[in-house]
Motif scaffolding. Structure first.
Motif, PDB file in Angstrom:
ATOM      1  N   SER A 110       0.828  -1.207   0.000  1.00  0.00           N
ATOM      2  CA  SER A 110       0.000   0.000   0.000  1.00  0.00           C
ATOM      3  C   SER A 110       0.862   1.257   0.000  1.00  0.00           C
ATOM      4  O   SER A 110       0.573   2.225  -0.722  1.00  0.00           O
TER       5      SER A 110
ATOM      6  N   SER B  49       2.392  -3.947  -9.167  1.00  0.00           N
ATOM      7  CA  SER B  49       1.322  -4.673  -9.861  1.00  0.00           C
ATOM      8  C   SER B  49       0.146  -4.914  -8.934  1.00  0.00           C
ATOM      9  O   SER B  49      -1.013  -4.653  -9.280  1.00  0.00           O
ATOM     10  N   ILE B  50       0.432  -5.404  -7.728  1.00  0.00           N
ATOM     11  CA  ILE B  50      -0.637  -5.669  -6.764  1.00  0.00           C
ATOM     12  C   ILE B  50      -1.359  -4.367  -6.411  1.00  0.00           C
ATOM     13  O   ILE B  50      -2.585  -4.349  -6.229  1.00  0.00           O
TER      14      ILE B  50
ATOM     15  N   GLY C  94      -4.176  -3.728  -8.510  1.00  0.00           N
ATOM     16  CA  GLY C  94      -5.208  -4.751  -8.526  1.00  0.00           C
ATOM     17  C   GLY C  94      -4.930  -5.874  -9.500  1.00  0.00           C
ATOM     18  O   GLY C  94      -5.846  -6.607  -9.890  1.00  0.00           O
ATOM     19  N   LEU C  95      -3.653  -6.036  -9.899  1.00  0.00           N
ATOM     20  CA  LEU C  95      -3.262  -7.037 -10.880  1.00  0.00           C
ATOM     21  C   LEU C  95      -2.474  -8.162 -10.226  1.00  0.00           C
ATOM     22  O   LEU C  95      -2.086  -8.079  -9.064  1.00  0.00           O
ATOM     23  N   GLU C  96      -2.244  -9.245 -10.987  1.00  0.00           N
ATOM     24  CA  GLU C  96      -1.345 -10.296 -10.524  1.00  0.00           C
ATOM     25  C   GLU C  96       0.053  -9.715 -10.351  1.00  0.00           C
ATOM     26  O   GLU C  96       0.448  -8.783 -11.076  1.00  0.00           O
TER      27      GLU C  96
ATOM     28  N   SER D  32       0.664   1.786 -16.476  1.00  0.00           N
ATOM     29  CA  SER D  32      -0.382   1.960 -15.462  1.00  0.00           C
ATOM     30  C   SER D  32      -1.481   2.905 -15.923  1.00  0.00           C
ATOM     31  O   SER D  32      -2.405   3.205 -15.156  1.00  0.00           O
TER      32      SER D  32
ATOM     33  N   GLN E  59      -5.962  -4.566 -18.930  1.00  0.00           N
ATOM     34  CA  GLN E  59      -6.767  -4.771 -17.731  1.00  0.00           C
ATOM     35  C   GLN E  59      -7.167  -3.447 -17.074  1.00  0.00           C
ATOM     36  O   GLN E  59      -8.110  -3.402 -16.278  1.00  0.00           O
TER      37      GLN E  59
END
Length: 335
Positions: free
Chosen positions: A58, A178-179, A182-184, A268, A307
């Motif tokens: 975060s 990436s996380i 909200g991605l892998e 992004s 995505q």
């Protein structure tokens, strides 16, 4: 053609307490008139040893959205190795200029690897007060050891050891970023070229400058890379543009500075910011920094990740091969 190095210009200027006209920034760019002197927020400092991994992710994501730059501590690079890397870099720039010229970069060959002087000028034709040493460190198949100094003798060993520490750190940064979208965890690294990404080490050497109020070490820019990880020394100089103010980055012992580069901003779709930054110079002391640039392969096409594209959030950037992006940016052409 013989190039007059900034280190040589500095030696001549120190006796005259003046600098050549081409290094004197315009009034609206001079650090003396544009550095913000009021209270400013400090760059986020993120402890990578925090066992609360969600909190680390975060913090990295928030810093990348709000700043585009942050500092990391407990990053896994031994303090002793950092000192050795700084020592061999300092020792190289203490060599006689003619010895450094053995490794001179040859831009006409299409490569900037080697020892050189910042060739880019700003839009008003002003030069940066900096010399450099620049070379690929990874993947090994791309390394040209001919441009790596043989003096100091431990230069190669230390740089290879430092690079081995950078590989997992870069992976950690990509995963968290990436996380944070909200991605892998592997999404951004894969989109940037995966294990084919190129790592380039640069040592920036800013000689003492008799008029630091007038000159800049490097003029304002964003990095073309995905990520840039900087090892600073204790001499202050890095400034970032935040809320339309140029503010100083405070030195944090044993910290590394992580820049978001243009390619992550593009991937992004603008969620993460590529930080506009510049460097100032010092009247009494030389300053060095060790930025490591992580770049996609030249043929890799970079664009907003599908995505992240929706009807409410359309693509803000065009897809483009990284080599074409580089060409446009270097030649100051529209993107």
């Amino acid at each position: 053609m013989e190039v007059l190095r900034v280190q040589a210009v500095a030696a001549l200027s120190s006796t005259q307490n003046d600098i050549p006209e081409e290094f004197i920034m315009s009034e609206h760019s001079r650090p003396s008139s544009t550095t913000f002197t009021g209270p400013t927020p400090d760059l986020p400092v993120i402890d990578l040893a925090n066992p609360d991994r969600a909190s680390v992710t975060s913090a990295i994501a928030e810093a990348s959205r709000e700043w585009g730059i942050f500092q990391v501590v407990n990053h896994g690079v031994p303090e002793e190795l950092i000192k050795r890397l700084q020592l061999v870099g300092n020792d190289f720039f203490k060599l006689p200029i003619e010895e450094k010229e053995v490794y001179a970069a040859n831009p006409s060959s299409g490569s900037l690897e080697g020892y050189g002087t910042q060739f880019d000028k700003d839009l008003e034709g002003k030069k940066s007060w900096v010399d450099f040493l620049f070379h690929i460190v990874w993947p090994q198949s791309r390394v040209n050891y001919k441009v790596w100094p043989q003096n100091p003798a431990s230069y190669r060993e230390v740089n290879e050891e430092y690079t081995k520490c950078m590989l997992p750190l870069v992976d950690e940064m990509f995963s968290n970023l990436s996380i944070g979208l909200g991605l892998e965890k592997g999404a951004l690294k894969e989109a940037a070229g995966g294990d084919e990404m190129k790592y380039l080490m640069k040592i920036n050497y800013y000689p003492p400058c008799p008029r630091p109020d007038l000159a800049l070490g490097i003029t304002p820019h964003t990095d073309m890379s995905t990520l840039t990880i900087i090892l600073p020394d204790q001499v202050p100089g890095l400034q970032v543009s935040k809320d339309e103010h140029w503010i100083d980055v405070k030195y944090v012992p044993n910290a590394l500075i992580v820049h978001i580069g243009d390619q992550i901003e593009i991937m992004s779709n603008g969620v993460y910011k590529s930080m506009l930054h510049r460097t100032t110079v010092n009247k009494e002391k030389a300053r060095l920094s060790w930025p490591l640039f992580v770049e996609p392969p030249e043929e890799k096409e970079i664009g907003p990740l599908p995505q992240l594209i929706t009807g409410e959030k359309p693509a803000k950037y065009k897809c483009k091969k990284f080599k074409d992006y580089q060409y446009c940016k270097i030649n100051k052409l529209p993107q």
